[in-house]
Each structure stands twice: as C-alpha cells, then as structure tokens.
Scaffold this active site. Structure first.
Site, mmCIF file in Angstrom:
data_model
loop_
_atom_site.group_PDB
_atom_site.id
_atom_site.type_symbol
_atom_site.label_atom_id
_atom_site.label_comp_id
_atom_site.label_asym_id
_atom_site.label_seq_id
_atom_site.Cartn_x
_atom_site.Cartn_y
_atom_site.Cartn_z
ATOM 1 N N GLY A 142 0.907 -1.352 -0.068
ATOM 2 C CA GLY A 142 0.116 0.002 0.130
ATOM 3 C C GLY A 142 0.726 1.327 0.018
ATOM 4 O O GLY A 142 0.322 2.382 0.546
ATOM 5 N N TYR B 112 -15.672 -4.326 7.365
ATOM 6 C CA TYR B 112 -14.343 -3.723 7.259
ATOM 7 C C TYR B 112 -13.279 -4.208 8.343
ATOM 8 O O TYR B 112 -12.389 -4.636 8.796
ATOM 9 C CB TYR B 112 -14.227 -2.292 7.185
ATOM 10 C CG TYR B 112 -12.797 -1.532 7.246
ATOM 11 C CD1 TYR B 112 -12.032 -1.829 5.826
ATOM 12 C CD2 TYR B 112 -12.217 -0.857 8.184
ATOM 13 C CE1 TYR B 112 -10.679 -1.101 5.893
ATOM 14 C CE2 TYR B 112 -10.923 -0.561 8.208
ATOM 15 C CZ TYR B 112 -10.104 -0.827 7.015
ATOM 16 O OH TYR B 112 -8.969 -0.055 6.997
#
Ligand code: NAP
Length: 317
Positions: A13, A138
């Site tokens: 990321g 999430y």
C-alpha cells in the site's frame, strides 16, 4: 534489536497515505524498501502474492494496504470490504510466514474497537462489544488479520504484531467532497470559502464532539520505533491521547488556511459519538510519544494540500 537497518522491507500500500509516509521515513535509512503497485501485485490473489515473496524475499513486512472507504461505500459494499480485506491479510501474512519473514507489522485502526467502548479506548476493549454497524465488514476483516498475526506469533514464534492508529491526517489524504474524514473536509471547505470570499462556513452538528488526530508522519515514526522493540505488544494504540472539539478544530483549520469569515454550527445535523480518544498508556510504556502538534501538522498538511491541488494531484476519489 534497534531501528531496522540493512534489511529488505516490503511496504504494501505504498501509494496510500500511511504507506507513503512509511516509505518517506524509510528513505532516510539504509534499508532496501520493496514496493509494488496493485497492478503489479494484487494481494487478493494468492498465487501472485506467493510468487512475489518467492522472488523478492523481504525480511520485514509493513502491511499498509487496505480497501478503505467512507460510510456509504462500507454500507453499500460490505461483501467487497470483508472479502478483499480478509483475503489480502490472509494471503500476505501466510506468504510472509512461508517465506521466512520473522517480523510483520499489521495496520489496524481504532475504528475496529466496539462502537460503545469506554473512553479513552484501551487495547483491552477489542472484541468486548458490538461493532459500529456501518463499518462492521471492514472491522471484522481487520480484526481477523490482527488476530492472525497474534496466532502466528503464539504458534510459530514469529514477531507478527499490529498498531491501532487513531484518526490520521497529513500529505496524501483524501479530499473527496462527501466521503472524506472530518479534518480533510474542513481543509477543503475553508480553502474553498477563502477562495470564493464566503462570509461564513457552517459545521455539521453542534461542534461539541471531541476527537483526536495524529499526523501520519508521527505514525510512520511510531511504526519504525515499534519495529525496533524485541517484544512489542500484540497490538497497541497509536495516538496523541489529546482530543479537542470539532469547533476548536475548525477554528485552528480556519486560522491555518487564512479564512477570516464566521464559523457557524448546525445542531439539526447529527453529532455522532460525543468523545473518541485513545488511551496511550501502553504506547508510552513502549517508549514512544508523538512529536507533531496539531498546529504544526496542519501547516504541513495545508501546504501539501495546496501543492497537490496545484499539481492536479489532489486525491478526491
Ligand atoms: N487514514 C486513516 O485515517 C487511518 C486511520 C487508522 C488506521 N488506518 C489504517 O491504515 C491502513 C492504510 O490506510 P490509508 O489511509 O493509507 O489507505 P489508502 O490511502 O487508501 O491506501 C491503501 C493502499 O492499499 C492499496 N491496496 C488496496 N487494495 C489492494 C490490493 N488488492 N492489492 C494491493 N494493494 C492494495 C492501495 O493501492 P492503490 O494505490 O493501487 O489503490 C493503496 O495504496 C488501513 O489499514 C487503515 O485501516 C488509516
């Protein structure tokens, strides 16, 4: 073990807000930093992930990749939020272990603590009550990733551990007009109000809820510090332990941006949780404290906002 040096460190990321801050910090060290764009390495694909570890052989992994989104996206696509985040975590943690990685740092978040947990939030609150329904998918995926690190550590004696950052801000933040977090939203709105000469800006709600903010460069510093500890906690809050009201925050943002109009509140809009702040006792015991105060951090963030805007690179997706 000191701050990592001469190691091969994979930062997943790396184009995100957290990953890019970690890479900026690692650039000042003698470590070799490995990165891969999502096109080159989609971490939801087990074979590609395995092959990447086989070829590149990182020694340390900092896992800052995630499918993130606002309330609307989380609420509309819970299947994708659970599946992609869970798959990414399972693939990457598993591949790391199978390829001899002894040190893995997983990014959690204070938003995965139960909705109504006592304030300030301690690490013991994890899994102690119902989650916030709008980001349950999430949170479940993140909790599974964090727990998987803990289980690998216990079962296989590798140092896989997690951080739980509070609300972050800084360069690379998302300024989407509807879906951004409160702080980037305020920067965008006050900047626009200044540019267009608006006499006042209205805040949603009473302005009384209290929130905590950490500059992403402080988080990157904390991550490197925690990686230097021989026996870090399984998960540790990373915050300032200092909160302020949204009204106070708005005044500081307006001042930083140079907006001189009035600030009004709109009590007919919902406020959300009255207080959200982390307990940073464990972090202090680990020997780390934030360095960037909100005023300095906002100046740095607003300068980055203006640069990104001028370059046509402001993130607002
Ligand atoms: N931002 C905050 O306020 C905050 C607060 C607490 C915790 N955190 C945690 O910090 C972590 C990173 O957050 P962030 O704000 O930096 O997010 P971000 O800016 O959206 O970055 C996420 C990164 O993950 C990458 N990614 C997504 N799906 C991928 C996939 N399938 N394969 C490979 N890479 C993939 C993205 O790649 P692309 O660039 O290709 O899209 C992006 O670079 C998250 O776990 C988040 O929960 C963030």
């Amino acid at each position: 073990m000191g701050v990592p040096h001469s190691k091969k460190i994979l930062v997943t990321g790396h184009r995100g807000m957290v990953g890019s801050a970690v890479c900026r910090h690692l650039a000042d060290t003698d470590n070799e930093v490995l990165t891969a764009t999502r096109d080159a390495l989609d971490l939801t694909k087990p074979n590609a992930t395995e092959a990447y570890f086989d070829t590149n052989r990182p020694e340390i992994v900092i896992f800052a990749s995630a499918k993130v989104g606002g309330i609307l996206a989380n609420d509309t696509y819970p299947v994708e939020f659970l599946t992609e985040n869970l798959t990414m975590a399972v693939n990457t943690i598993g591949a790391a272990y199978r390829h001899g990685v002894k040190r893995f740092l997983f990014l959690g978040s204070t938003c995965i603590y139960p909705r109504d947990c006592p304030q300030p939030i301690t690490e013991a609150s994890l899994l102690s009550g119902p989650l916030e329904p709008t980001n349950e998918a999430y949170a479940l995926a993140k909790i599974a990733g964090l727990k998987l690190c803990q289980y690998y550590r216990r079962q296989h004696r590798v140092t896989y551990h997690s951080v739980m950052p509070t609300n972050l801000y800084g360069p690379g933040d998302n300024y989407h007009p509807e879906h951004s977090h409160v702080l980037p939203a305020l920067i965008r709105r006050f900047h626009h109000a200044k540019q267009t000469g608006q006499p006042s800006v209205q805040l949603w709600g009473t302005g009384q809820p209290r929130r905590e903010f950490l500059h992403v460069d402080d988080l990157a510093d904390a991550i490197l510090h925690l990686l230097s500890l021989e026996s870090p906690p399984d998960w540790v809050n990373v915050g300032t332990g200092v909160d302020l009201t949204i009204r106070e925050l708005a005044a500081i943002v307006a001042d930083t941006v140079g907006y001189t109009g009035e600030i009004h509140t709109d009590p007919s809009r919902p406020d959300g949780t009255p207080v959200k702040c982390t307990d940073v006792t464990l972090l202090r015991e680990c020997g780390w404290k934030h360095r960037i105060n909100l005023q300095q951090g906002l100046e740095n963030t607003y300068a980055a906002f203006c640069r990104e805007l001028d370059a046509g690179k402001l993130r607002s997706a």
